[in-house]
Design a protein around this motif. Structure first.
Motif, PDB file in Angstrom:
ATOM      1  N   LEU A   1       0.854  -1.315   0.010  1.00  0.00           N
ATOM      2  CA  LEU A   1      -0.062   0.092   0.081  1.00  0.00           C
ATOM      3  C   LEU A   1       0.886   1.263   0.033  1.00  0.00           C
ATOM      4  O   LEU A   1       0.624   2.162  -0.757  1.00  0.00           O
ATOM      5  CB  LEU A   1      -1.030  -0.133   1.077  1.00  0.00           C
TER       6      LEU A   1
ATOM      7  N   SER B   1       0.858   4.113  -2.890  1.00  0.00           N
ATOM      8  CA  SER B   1       0.634   5.529  -2.627  1.00  0.00           C
ATOM      9  C   SER B   1       1.839   6.390  -3.099  1.00  0.00           C
ATOM     10  O   SER B   1       1.859   7.441  -3.748  1.00  0.00           O
ATOM     11  CB  SER B   1       0.538   5.956  -1.045  1.00  0.00           C
ATOM     12  N   SER B   2       2.874   5.620  -3.136  1.00  0.00           N
ATOM     13  CA  SER B   2       4.490   6.580  -3.784  1.00  0.00           C
ATOM     14  C   SER B   2       3.776   6.599  -5.320  1.00  0.00           C
ATOM     15  O   SER B   2       4.284   7.805  -5.899  1.00  0.00           O
ATOM     16  CB  SER B   2       5.717   5.856  -3.377  1.00  0.00           C
TER      17      SER B   2
ATOM     18  N   VAL C   1       1.145  10.133  -3.815  1.00  0.00           N
ATOM     19  CA  VAL C   1       0.622  10.772  -2.400  1.00  0.00           C
ATOM     20  C   VAL C   1       2.090  11.011  -1.688  1.00  0.00           C
ATOM     21  O   VAL C   1       3.174  10.264  -1.347  1.00  0.00           O
ATOM     22  CB  VAL C   1       0.058   9.713  -1.664  1.00  0.00           C
TER      23      VAL C   1
ATOM     24  N   GLU D   1       0.699  12.430   3.694  1.00  0.00           N
ATOM     25  CA  GLU D   1      -0.616  12.370   3.419  1.00  0.00           C
ATOM     26  C   GLU D   1      -0.917  10.709   3.556  1.00  0.00           C
ATOM     27  O   GLU D   1      -1.767  10.332   3.148  1.00  0.00           O
ATOM     28  CB  GLU D   1      -0.979  12.837   2.101  1.00  0.00           C
ATOM     29  N   ARG D   2       0.155   9.985   3.443  1.00  0.00           N
ATOM     30  CA  ARG D   2       0.151   8.627   3.499  1.00  0.00           C
ATOM     31  C   ARG D   2      -0.846   7.697   4.484  1.00  0.00           C
ATOM     32  O   ARG D   2      -1.407   6.909   4.242  1.00  0.00           O
ATOM     33  CB  ARG D   2       1.287   8.002   3.227  1.00  0.00           C
TER      34      ARG D   2
ATOM     35  N   PHE E   1      -4.303   8.407   3.416  1.00  0.00           N
ATOM     36  CA  PHE E   1      -4.621   7.654   2.267  1.00  0.00           C
ATOM     37  C   PHE E   1      -5.030   6.282   2.616  1.00  0.00           C
ATOM     38  O   PHE E   1      -5.693   5.648   2.208  1.00  0.00           O
ATOM     39  CB  PHE E   1      -3.453   7.751   1.265  1.00  0.00           C
ATOM     40  N   ALA E   2      -4.035   5.739   3.281  1.00  0.00           N
ATOM     41  CA  ALA E   2      -4.230   4.187   3.540  1.00  0.00           C
ATOM     42  C   ALA E   2      -5.528   3.941   4.316  1.00  0.00           C
ATOM     43  O   ALA E   2      -6.177   3.019   4.205  1.00  0.00           O
ATOM     44  CB  ALA E   2      -2.883   3.860   4.836  1.00  0.00           C
TER      45      ALA E   2
ATOM     46  N   ALA F   1      -8.039   4.216   1.832  1.00  0.00           N
ATOM     47  CA  ALA F   1      -8.427   2.962   0.912  1.00  0.00           C
ATOM     48  C   ALA F   1      -9.019   1.758   1.841  1.00  0.00           C
ATOM     49  O   ALA F   1      -9.764   0.738   1.516  1.00  0.00           O
ATOM     50  CB  ALA F   1      -6.841   2.541   0.794  1.00  0.00           C
TER      51      ALA F   1
ATOM     52  N   LEU G   1      -8.492   4.323  -6.165  1.00  0.00           N
ATOM     53  CA  LEU G   1      -7.336   4.781  -5.340  1.00  0.00           C
ATOM     54  C   LEU G   1      -6.731   6.217  -5.611  1.00  0.00           C
ATOM     55  O   LEU G   1      -6.488   7.125  -4.828  1.00  0.00           O
ATOM     56  CB  LEU G   1      -6.180   3.795  -5.356  1.00  0.00           C
ATOM     57  N   ARG G   2      -6.719   6.297  -7.032  1.00  0.00           N
ATOM     58  CA  ARG G   2      -6.338   7.809  -7.302  1.00  0.00           C
ATOM     59  C   ARG G   2      -7.330   8.705  -6.750  1.00  0.00           C
ATOM     60  O   ARG G   2      -6.941   9.888  -6.385  1.00  0.00           O
ATOM     61  CB  ARG G   2      -6.344   7.687  -8.992  1.00  0.00           C
TER      62      ARG G   2
ATOM     63  N   VAL H   1      -6.422  10.370  -3.585  1.00  0.00           N
ATOM     64  CA  VAL H   1      -5.298  11.316  -3.626  1.00  0.00           C
ATOM     65  C   VAL H   1      -5.844  12.805  -3.671  1.00  0.00           C
ATOM     66  O   VAL H   1      -5.347  13.927  -3.082  1.00  0.00           O
ATOM     67  CB  VAL H   1      -4.391  10.981  -4.505  1.00  0.00           C
TER      68      VAL H   1
END
Length: 94
Positions: free
Chosen positions: A49, A53-54, A58, A62-63, A66-67, A70, A89-90, A93
């Motif tokens: 994950l 994100s990378s 992201v 912000e990770r 984001f996680a 998700a 997923l996008r 972001v």
């Protein structure tokens, strides 16, 4: 690669050096690592994950959000194909 490059535009995924173009790296990563990525999404953390994100750009700060985003959408993410999953997923972001 045949699952996601079999379309008529499959050749546009690769540059002249035979390397995957940057805009297609996330979908390729999702396809090759589907099971591990799904496990990380379910947990809301993990190296797959983090790698996704990378690839999606992201920032480090912000990770965590984001996680968690998700993870909260796990059921809809795992039902879709690789392209649908990537679009979802996008969307996290933005």
């Amino acid at each position: 690669t045949s699952n996601f490059t079999s379309s008529t535009s499959g050749r546009t995924w690769w540059n002249e050096d035979g390397l995957l173009k940057s805009e297609h790296k996330a979908i390729a990563f999702a396809a090759y690592n589907q099971s591990n990525l799904e496990q990380d999404i379910a947990k809301g953390r993990g190296e797959y994950l983090a790698s996704m994100s990378s690839l999606l750009g992201v920032s480090e700060g912000e990770r965590p959000a984001f996680a968690l985003g998700a993870q909260s959408q796990f059921q809809s993410l795992v039902r879709g194909d690789d392209v649908a999953r990537l679009h979802s997923l996008r969307a996290l972001v933005k």
